[in-house]
Design a protein around this motif. Structure first.
Motif, mmCIF file in Angstrom:
data_model
loop_
_atom_site.group_PDB
_atom_site.id
_atom_site.type_symbol
_atom_site.label_atom_id
_atom_site.label_comp_id
_atom_site.label_asym_id
_atom_site.label_seq_id
_atom_site.Cartn_x
_atom_site.Cartn_y
_atom_site.Cartn_z
ATOM 1 N N ILE A 116 0.857 -1.183 0.000
ATOM 2 C CA ILE A 116 0.000 0.000 0.000
ATOM 3 C C ILE A 116 0.895 1.234 0.000
ATOM 4 N N ASP A 117 0.367 2.332 -0.477
ATOM 5 C CA ASP A 117 1.115 3.592 -0.567
ATOM 6 C C ASP A 117 0.890 4.388 0.722
ATOM 7 N N SER A 118 1.937 4.611 1.463
ATOM 8 C CA SER A 118 1.801 5.309 2.752
ATOM 9 C C SER A 118 1.401 6.762 2.595
ATOM 10 N N THR A 119 1.531 7.326 1.393
ATOM 11 C CA THR A 119 1.202 8.742 1.188
ATOM 12 C C THR A 119 -0.237 8.930 0.712
ATOM 13 N N PHE B 137 2.509 6.305 8.805
ATOM 14 C CA PHE B 137 3.444 5.247 9.194
ATOM 15 C C PHE B 137 4.757 5.834 9.707
ATOM 16 N N GLU B 138 5.374 5.108 10.630
ATOM 17 C CA GLU B 138 6.672 5.498 11.168
ATOM 18 C C GLU B 138 7.426 4.253 11.609
ATOM 19 N N SER B 139 8.726 4.429 11.848
ATOM 20 C CA SER B 139 9.535 3.338 12.386
ATOM 21 C C SER B 139 9.247 3.187 13.871
ATOM 22 N N PRO B 140 9.684 2.058 14.487
ATOM 23 C CA PRO B 140 9.490 1.899 15.938
ATOM 24 C C PRO B 140 10.154 3.007 16.754
ATOM 25 N N PHE B 141 11.069 3.761 16.126
ATOM 26 C CA PHE B 141 11.773 4.837 16.820
ATOM 27 C C PHE B 141 11.137 6.201 16.562
ATOM 28 N N GLY B 142 9.962 6.195 15.890
ATOM 29 C CA GLY B 142 9.242 7.440 15.670
ATOM 30 C C GLY B 142 9.665 8.211 14.442
ATOM 31 N N VAL B 143 10.449 7.627 13.540
ATOM 32 C CA VAL B 143 10.878 8.307 12.314
ATOM 33 C C VAL B 143 9.805 8.114 11.241
ATOM 34 N N ALA B 144 9.304 9.232 10.685
ATOM 35 C CA ALA B 144 8.236 9.169 9.686
ATOM 36 C C ALA B 144 8.688 8.394 8.455
ATOM 37 N N TYR B 145 7.736 7.644 7.861
ATOM 38 C CA TYR B 145 8.037 6.830 6.669
ATOM 39 C C TYR B 145 7.011 7.162 5.596
ATOM 40 N N ASN B 146 7.489 7.393 4.351
ATOM 41 C CA ASN B 146 6.579 7.767 3.271
ATOM 42 C C ASN B 146 6.778 6.935 2.012
ATOM 43 N N GLY B 147 7.236 5.684 2.168
ATOM 44 C CA GLY B 147 7.407 4.801 1.018
ATOM 45 C C GLY B 147 6.276 3.791 0.913
ATOM 46 N N GLY C 281 -15.348 -12.074 13.758
ATOM 47 C CA GLY C 281 -14.012 -12.481 13.328
ATOM 48 C C GLY C 281 -12.919 -11.801 14.132
ATOM 49 N N ILE C 282 -11.715 -12.378 14.056
ATOM 50 C CA ILE C 282 -10.542 -11.775 14.689
ATOM 51 C C ILE C 282 -9.545 -11.421 13.597
ATOM 52 N N VAL C 283 -8.685 -10.435 13.871
ATOM 53 C CA VAL C 283 -7.782 -9.931 12.847
ATOM 54 C C VAL C 283 -6.479 -9.467 13.496
ATOM 55 N N ILE C 284 -5.403 -9.536 12.745
ATOM 56 C CA ILE C 284 -4.098 -9.065 13.212
ATOM 57 C C ILE C 284 -3.365 -8.431 12.042
ATOM 58 N N PHE C 285 -2.569 -7.396 12.321
ATOM 59 C CA PHE C 285 -1.911 -6.600 11.281
ATOM 60 C C PHE C 285 -0.394 -6.659 11.444
ATOM 61 N N SER C 286 0.296 -6.573 10.305
ATOM 62 C CA SER C 286 1.749 -6.466 10.303
ATOM 63 C C SER C 286 2.164 -5.549 9.155
ATOM 64 N N PHE C 287 2.993 -4.533 9.467
ATOM 65 C CA PHE C 287 3.445 -3.573 8.450
ATOM 66 C C PHE C 287 4.972 -3.526 8.455
ATOM 67 N N SER C 288 5.568 -3.413 7.257
ATOM 68 C CA SER C 288 7.024 -3.337 7.166
ATOM 69 C C SER C 288 7.425 -2.624 5.891
ATOM 70 N N THR C 289 8.706 -2.233 5.834
ATOM 71 C CA THR C 289 9.254 -1.622 4.624
ATOM 72 C C THR C 289 9.548 -2.715 3.597
ATOM 73 N N ALA C 290 9.974 -2.306 2.423
ATOM 74 C CA ALA C 290 10.318 -3.277 1.382
ATOM 75 C C ALA C 290 11.456 -4.180 1.819
ATOM 76 N N ASP D 178 11.765 -5.299 4.848
ATOM 77 C CA ASP D 178 11.250 -6.019 6.019
ATOM 78 C C ASP D 178 11.616 -5.388 7.359
ATOM 79 N N GLU D 179 11.846 -4.085 7.347
ATOM 80 C CA GLU D 179 12.020 -3.384 8.616
ATOM 81 C C GLU D 179 10.643 -3.005 9.159
ATOM 82 N N ARG D 180 10.436 -3.242 10.418
ATOM 83 C CA ARG D 180 9.112 -3.099 11.010
ATOM 84 C C ARG D 180 8.628 -1.657 10.978
ATOM 85 N N LEU D 181 7.328 -1.483 10.698
ATOM 86 C CA LEU D 181 6.683 -0.178 10.740
ATOM 87 C C LEU D 181 5.491 -0.237 11.686
#
Length: 510
Positions: free
Chosen positions: A205-208, A236-246, A281-290, A292-295
């Motif tokens: 998905i496009d974060s922008t 979206f951001e990294s676990p350290f709070g750095v904004a991500y726009n990819g 239903g139940i649901v779980i989410f996982s987001f990462s960069t290309a 595979d760094e966690r977002l």
């Protein structure tokens, strides 16, 4: 300098609480603070009279219930590792006309070592054993699964239930959360199978851009399913709070009511304050960069449900669901109810409402193959389970408390007042008993077989036909209809006062 480092490390260890860490920390503490250690003094024996025969009573004795420490040099801040248990000897009493009768006499109360949880971690789809998974018990780090998926960890003493979890530190599987019931007084080992769900294949998905994702088997289709979330641009951001726009690699695993079973259910469908839930239903989410760094999400998302459901978060330490906090945000006009909520990655969520159908009650009875009603036995208990679905596809899943005498208990279901509502489900019963597994005495579960409809007596047969009774594999399929004649009784009193000649659900021992 080396001595100062050792002192510094040991001082840090002293500040670390015992809970959640291996006994190594407590062992070091015991050595370091030996002068403050305590001894687990046994509690006093409690007199208790028991009738062996008419006009023949003896004091057999008993002990109070509770936990204790088997280590006489254990520091007071370290958790108890045992339970209070009786030390007995065999004695006899002359009961006159009834003869000489043997009984167990409690000499004293001591501290016994609590036993283990013995189990295996598996892939929920393939049954492949999963090694090197982290095992938690009631929120405390307990150990790891071996390369063959097997594990053995300590279990809490003197509890009626506990929560066991498996976590994959490599990130290929989502966390598994299971609530384990313990029969009253049972202190031996328990055997558990933990099934972990592999993460779904990712899509981008496009974060922008503004993104709408349905909570369904096809999340990229906004019209699929009954509920969806809307993610705003730049969320979206990294676990350290750095904004991500990819571009964001997105994995959404959704399990609908018809796919929820022993392998896929997480926790129990009960709120943290004890109310039953009906689920979509139940649901779980996982987001990462290309790469595979966690977002993670930095802003609330808009949750909407066409069926008026709410969003709930699994509290993993207790295995129950708490409502997600609604965030006050300005919103655009919505045609259906919507809430702004914060979503955490790698966390289970439930699309649920509290059940509003009126309660109804039923009994189960357990029989031998010879058609005799089973008598209570030590270390044998029965656990009824219910899985139902409304005409709108919402699921109601309940695991009831274990009991040695199921015919003396009534279990609460839900029966709609409107007979036009189609509300069907399955009732099953598992038997917990002690067996030998890998050379250990452990508690294991066996599914009981329901009695075929033709096997009931005439007086019970007609009410069962009214609820569309059908025996299927290890369960009965029924329609939940309340009636004074049963098998779903409208009040608890009517159910409690029903006898063996009135409708109940019968299951046969193996």
């Amino acid at each position: 300098m080396r001595f100062e480092k050792v002192v510094f490390v040991l001082t840090l260890v002293m500040l670390v609480p015992c809970d959640g860490f291996k006994d190594t920390f407590c062992i070091i503490k015991e050595f370091w603070w030996m002068q403050y250690a305590r001894s687990p003094e046994p509690t006093d024996r409690i007199p208790e009279m028991q009738s062996l025969a008419p006009s023949c009573e003896v004091d057999v004795g008993t002990c109070q219930t509770g936990t204790c420490s088997t280590n006489t040099r254990r520091h007071k801040r370290c958790p108890d590792d045992g339970y209070i248990c009786p030390e007995t000897e065999n004695r006899t009493a002359n009961c006159g006309a009834s003869g000489v009768i043997a009984y167990d006499y409690v000499l004293r109360c001591v501290c016994c070592k609590a036993n283990s949880v013995i189990g295996i971690v598996k892939d929920s789809a393939t049954d492949e054993p999963l090694g090197n998974m982290i095992i938690y018990v009631d929120g405390n780090l307990a150990g790891f699964s071996g390369t063959d998926g097997n594990f053995e960890v300590k279990r809490p003493a003197d509890v009626l239930s506990f929560v066991i979890r498996a976590i994959d530190e490599n990130g290929d599987y989502f966390e598994a959360v299971k609530v384990i019931g313990v029969p009253v007084g049972f202190q031996d080992s328990i055997y558990v199978e933990l099934f972990m769900i592999k993460k779904a294949e990712p899509f981008e998905i496009d974060s922008t851009a503004e993104i709408v994702l349905s909570l369904s088997d096809n999340p990229q289709d906004p019209l699929a399913g009954n509920s969806f979330i809307e993610i705003r641009p730049d969320s979206f951001e990294s676990p350290f709070g750095v904004a991500y726009n990819g571009m964001v690699k997105t994995r959404i695993t959704f399990i609908g009511p018809d796919s929820l079973n022993e392998r896929t259910t997480q926790g129990e469908f009960v709120t943290t304050d004890g109310q039953r839930l009906v689920t979509d239903g139940i649901v779980i989410f996982s987001f990462s960069t290309a790469s595979d760094e966690r977002l993670q999400l930095s802003r609330p998302v808009l949750f909407q449900s066409n069926t008026g459901m709410k969003f709930w978060k699994l509290e993993t330490t207790v295995g129950r669901w708490a409502p997600v906090e609604i965030v006050p945000e300005s919103r655009k006009r919505q045609s259906i109810p919507a809430d702004w909520v914060n979503i955490e990655t790698e966390t289970w969520y439930n699309i649920d409402i509290i059940f509003t159908f009126p309660p109804c009650f039923f009994k189960i009875r357990v029989f031998t193959e010879g058609n005799e009603e089973a008598t209570p036995q030590d270390l044998v208990s029965y656990t009824p389970k219910l899985k139902a679905e409304t005409s709108t596809g919402l699921g109601f899943i309940v695991t009831f408390e274990s009991t040695k005498e199921p015919s003396t208990k009534c279990y609460e279901a839900r029966c709609p007042e409107n007979s036009d509502l189609n509300y069907d489900g399955l009732i099953s019963v598992s038997m917990s008993s002690v067996e030998i597994v890998n050379g250990n005495l452990v508690l294991t579960d066996t599914s009981l077989t329901p009695r075929p409809l033709a096997g009931y007596t005439i007086g019970i047969l007609a009410p069962l036909e009214e609820v569309n009774y059908e025996d299927v594999t290890n369960a009965v399929n029924v329609t939940f209809i309340s009636d004074d004649v049963g098998p779903f009784y409208p009040t608890l009193d009517i159910c409690v006062n029903s006898n063996a000649d009135q409708p109940a659900f019968h299951f046969i021992l193996p």
